[in-house]
Design a protein around this motif. Structure first.
Motif, PDB file in Angstrom:
ATOM      1  N   PHE A 186     -18.729  96.340  65.957  1.00  0.00           N
ATOM      2  CA  PHE A 186     -17.933  96.301  67.182  1.00  0.00           C
ATOM      3  C   PHE A 186     -16.789  97.315  67.102  1.00  0.00           C
ATOM      4  O   PHE A 186     -16.566  98.111  68.028  1.00  0.00           O
ATOM      5  N   GLU A 187     -16.088  97.313  65.991  1.00  0.00           N
ATOM      6  CA  GLU A 187     -15.001  98.263  65.765  1.00  0.00           C
ATOM      7  C   GLU A 187     -15.508  99.707  65.832  1.00  0.00           C
ATOM      8  O   GLU A 187     -14.861 100.586  66.422  1.00  0.00           O
ATOM      9  N   ALA A 188     -16.671  99.947  65.243  1.00  0.00           N
ATOM     10  CA  ALA A 188     -17.237 101.296  65.224  1.00  0.00           C
ATOM     11  C   ALA A 188     -17.601 101.778  66.617  1.00  0.00           C
ATOM     12  O   ALA A 188     -17.358 102.938  66.968  1.00  0.00           O
ATOM     13  N   VAL A 189     -18.179 100.901  67.417  1.00  0.00           N
ATOM     14  CA  VAL A 189     -18.574 101.281  68.768  1.00  0.00           C
ATOM     15  C   VAL A 189     -17.339 101.580  69.619  1.00  0.00           C
ATOM     16  O   VAL A 189     -17.325 102.541  70.398  1.00  0.00           O
ATOM     17  N   LEU A 190     -16.307 100.778  69.475  1.00  0.00           N
ATOM     18  CA  LEU A 190     -15.065 101.064  70.200  1.00  0.00           C
ATOM     19  C   LEU A 190     -14.499 102.419  69.783  1.00  0.00           C
ATOM     20  O   LEU A 190     -14.025 103.191  70.634  1.00  0.00           O
ATOM     21  N   ALA A 191     -14.547 102.725  68.484  1.00  0.00           N
ATOM     22  CA  ALA A 191     -14.048 104.016  68.011  1.00  0.00           C
ATOM     23  C   ALA A 191     -14.863 105.171  68.577  1.00  0.00           C
ATOM     24  O   ALA A 191     -14.311 106.209  68.961  1.00  0.00           O
ATOM     25  N   LEU A 192     -16.178 104.999  68.635  1.00  0.00           N
ATOM     26  CA  LEU A 192     -17.028 106.055  69.186  1.00  0.00           C
ATOM     27  C   LEU A 192     -16.706 106.289  70.653  1.00  0.00           C
ATOM     28  O   LEU A 192     -16.600 107.441  71.110  1.00  0.00           O
ATOM     29  N   TYR A 193     -16.535 105.221  71.404  1.00  0.00           N
ATOM     30  CA  TYR A 193     -16.183 105.367  72.819  1.00  0.00           C
ATOM     31  C   TYR A 193     -14.840 106.068  72.985  1.00  0.00           C
ATOM     32  O   TYR A 193     -14.666 106.921  73.871  1.00  0.00           O
ATOM     33  N   GLN A 194     -13.883 105.743  72.126  1.00  0.00           N
ATOM     34  CA  GLN A 194     -12.579 106.404  72.214  1.00  0.00           C
ATOM     35  C   GLN A 194     -12.675 107.885  71.860  1.00  0.00           C
ATOM     36  O   GLN A 194     -11.869 108.687  72.333  1.00  0.00           O
ATOM     37  N   THR A 195     -13.662 108.239  71.061  1.00  0.00           N
ATOM     38  CA  THR A 195     -13.879 109.646  70.737  1.00  0.00           C
ATOM     39  C   THR A 195     -14.514 110.398  71.889  1.00  0.00           C
ATOM     40  O   THR A 195     -14.115 111.522  72.210  1.00  0.00           O
ATOM     41  N   THR A 196     -15.515 109.797  72.533  1.00  0.00           N
ATOM     42  CA  THR A 196     -16.315 110.523  73.524  1.00  0.00           C
ATOM     43  C   THR A 196     -15.917 110.248  74.970  1.00  0.00           C
ATOM     44  O   THR A 196     -16.127 111.098  75.841  1.00  0.00           O
ATOM     45  N   GLY A 197     -15.412 109.052  75.264  1.00  0.00           N
ATOM     46  CA  GLY A 197     -15.132 108.672  76.646  1.00  0.00           C
ATOM     47  C   GLY A 197     -16.373 108.419  77.468  1.00  0.00           C
ATOM     48  O   GLY A 197     -16.287 108.240  78.692  1.00  0.00           O
ATOM     49  N   ASP A 198     -17.529 108.350  76.820  1.00  0.00           N
ATOM     50  CA  ASP A 198     -18.799 108.155  77.519  1.00  0.00           C
ATOM     51  C   ASP A 198     -19.119 106.660  77.569  1.00  0.00           C
ATOM     52  O   ASP A 198     -19.265 106.020  76.526  1.00  0.00           O
ATOM     53  N   LEU A 202     -20.331 102.674  74.880  1.00  0.00           N
ATOM     54  CA  LEU A 202     -19.679 101.370  74.822  1.00  0.00           C
ATOM     55  C   LEU A 202     -20.664 100.219  74.995  1.00  0.00           C
ATOM     56  O   LEU A 202     -20.290  99.054  74.809  1.00  0.00           O
ATOM     57  N   ALA A 203     -21.901 100.529  75.318  1.00  0.00           N
ATOM     58  CA  ALA A 203     -22.861  99.484  75.700  1.00  0.00           C
ATOM     59  C   ALA A 203     -23.029  98.415  74.624  1.00  0.00           C
ATOM     60  O   ALA A 203     -23.039  97.214  74.921  1.00  0.00           O
ATOM     61  N   LEU A 204     -23.161  98.821  73.387  1.00  0.00           N
ATOM     62  CA  LEU A 204     -23.409  97.846  72.326  1.00  0.00           C
ATOM     63  C   LEU A 204     -22.210  96.922  72.113  1.00  0.00           C
ATOM     64  O   LEU A 204     -22.368  95.775  71.702  1.00  0.00           O
ATOM     65  N   ALA A 205     -21.015  97.408  72.418  1.00  0.00           N
ATOM     66  CA  ALA A 205     -19.833  96.560  72.272  1.00  0.00           C
ATOM     67  C   ALA A 205     -19.930  95.337  73.174  1.00  0.00           C
ATOM     68  O   ALA A 205     -19.510  94.242  72.780  1.00  0.00           O
ATOM     69  N   HIS A 206     -20.471  95.507  74.368  1.00  0.00           N
ATOM     70  CA  HIS A 206     -20.592  94.366  75.282  1.00  0.00           C
ATOM     71  C   HIS A 206     -21.531  93.312  74.709  1.00  0.00           C
ATOM     72  O   HIS A 206     -21.270  92.106  74.818  1.00  0.00           O
ATOM     73  N   ALA A 207     -22.618  93.738  74.082  1.00  0.00           N
ATOM     74  CA  ALA A 207     -23.564  92.797  73.490  1.00  0.00           C
ATOM     75  C   ALA A 207     -22.940  92.057  72.304  1.00  0.00           C
ATOM     76  O   ALA A 207     -23.152  90.844  72.134  1.00  0.00           O
ATOM     77  N   ILE A 208     -22.170  92.767  71.491  1.00  0.00           N
ATOM     78  CA  ILE A 208     -21.536  92.115  70.342  1.00  0.00           C
ATOM     79  C   ILE A 208     -20.444  91.157  70.818  1.00  0.00           C
ATOM     80  O   ILE A 208     -20.280  90.061  70.263  1.00  0.00           O
ATOM     81  N   TYR A 209     -19.708  91.539  71.845  1.00  0.00           N
ATOM     82  CA  TYR A 209     -18.696  90.633  72.395  1.00  0.00           C
ATOM     83  C   TYR A 209     -19.353  89.356  72.924  1.00  0.00           C
ATOM     84  O   TYR A 209     -18.815  88.255  72.732  1.00  0.00           O
TER      85      TYR A 209
END
Length: 390
Positions: A186-198, A202-209
């Motif tokens: 979850f932390e990694a996906v949030l970091a990736l989204y903050q890097t790319t803004g795409d 962020l899709a996988l973060a919603h599933a983990i949440y």
């Protein structure tokens, strides 16, 4: 009780002096593995001896290489002069772990040969996290971000479970399912989204949440489970009652970060985690945060790991920065005065026993990730954006 902002600021100044003036130089030199011309040619050291020298245990865990890639990427972005070169060296070494099928090995030799090809979700999460951070140096169209996205795709394709979440490892060892690697993913996906803004990142973060909301957090007690059976119900026996204040605080920070990025209201869930950890997990006399409790709040592991204190600081500052400012100052000061002393400069004592005495037998490199993220939260709370001279 509220601590004055100057107290928090003073803790931040002391922390910055130690981190930039002592810790990063040590871990960029003796904490890396290489030669004078390429100090990180062989990546990062797995750990140091208590004397502050490389321990050379005969293996390097991929999670440790990934964490150090994050550390030096972060340091470079903060303007620390040697950060970029160390990050590049560790990145090149980390690539030895990439497998032909798209996964990553769990363990390498000192020189980069694969010792254990197991795909471990915990290690994979940190690979994605580190690649996301290195992508901020390299650029969002570079190799690191592409590899992070490909790794997430591989995890979904190869390790997904039919009722949500992922295997701990592939091949599957049949162990209890665990929330911890999902938290770091979850932390990694949030970091990736903050890097790319795409938004797609962020899709996988919603599933983990969703998994956190329906499985990890107990609706009745608000506590966070660690171990689960194959149906995502709490594991049988003591394992199902085991909870960790450090992970409660870590999820508090992550839930606030997720809310900030998506607008999803996580306040109630974060508050339940925070309240339990704050009430039961903090030793009243010292402000040290316990390693493990049961779901009733009884201490079942009488000790205080360094990483737990770092995550407590992040949770405190993200959830109750004014109400619990005094405790935040205490936790930060505990790190400085209990964990960063009586050891070689720039290193730490990883474990205190129930009486507050150091009991570690090595200096694990992996702790620097927790130290840096704790410092980052403290720095943001004080309102600074200091670079390497701080």
């Amino acid at each position: 009780m509220t601590a004055p902002a100057s107290s928090l600021g003073a803790a931040r100044e002391r922390f910055a002096h130690w981190l930039f003036g002592q810790a990063l130089p040590v871990w960029a030199s003796v904490g890396c593995d290489g030669d004078k011309t390429a100090p990180a040619l062989l990546g990062a050291q797995e750990c140091l001896t208590l004397a502050g020298e490389p321990a050379f245990p005969g293996f390097k865990r991929v999670r440790v290489q990934a964490r150090q890639l994050f550390v030096f990427s972060w340091a470079a972005l903060r303007g620390w002069p040697e950060g970029a070169a160390r990050a590049e060296g560790i990145f090149r070494f980390l690539l030895h772990a990439r497998q032909a099928d798209g996964g990553w090995a769990r363990r390498l030799s000192r020189t980069g040969a694969v010792l254990d090809p197991t795909a471990d979700l915990y290690d994979l999460a940190f690979v994605v996290f580190a690649l996301a951070w290195y992508g901020r140096l390299e650029g969002s169209s570079g190799q690191a971000v592409q590899s992070a996205r490909a790794t997430l795709g591989w995890i979904v394709q190869a390790m997904s479970l039919p009722d949500g979440g992922f295997l701990n490892c592939l091949p599957d060892a049949g162990e209890d399912r665990q929330q911890n690697p999902h938290m770091h993913l979850f932390e990694a996906v949030l970091a990736l989204y903050q890097t790319t803004g795409d938004e797609k990142d962020l899709a996988l973060a919603h599933a983990i949440y969703a998994l956190f909301s329906t499985r990890f957090q107990d609706a009745e007690t608000g506590t966070l489970g660690e171990y689960f059976g194959p149906d995502w119900q709490p594991a049988a026996g003591a394992a199902g009652q085991w909870v960790e204040p450090g992970h409660h605080f870590e999820w508090v920070w992550l839930l606030h970060a997720y809310r900030g990025l998506t607008g999803v209201d996580t306040t109630r869930q974060a508050h339940a985690l925070y309240s339990f950890a704050r009430q039961h997990g903090v030793a009243a006399a010292t402000g040290l945060v316990h390693d493990a409790l049961d779901r009733h709040g009884t201490v079942i592991k009488d000790g205080f790991r360094l990483w737990v204190q770092g995550e407590a600081l992040r949770g405190l500052l993200s959830h109750a920065p004014e109400q619990d400012a005094a405790l935040a100052v205490t936790v930060a000061t505990n790190l400085l005065d209990r964990y960063f002393i009586n050891c070689p400069p720039g290193t730490w004592i990883d474990q205190l026993d129930g009486q507050g005495r150091g009991v570690a037998d090595r200096i694990p490199t992996s702790s620097l990730y927790h130290i840096v993220t704790a410092y980052e939260s403290l720095d943001q709370a004080v309102g600074h954006g200091a670079t390497g001279g701080g």
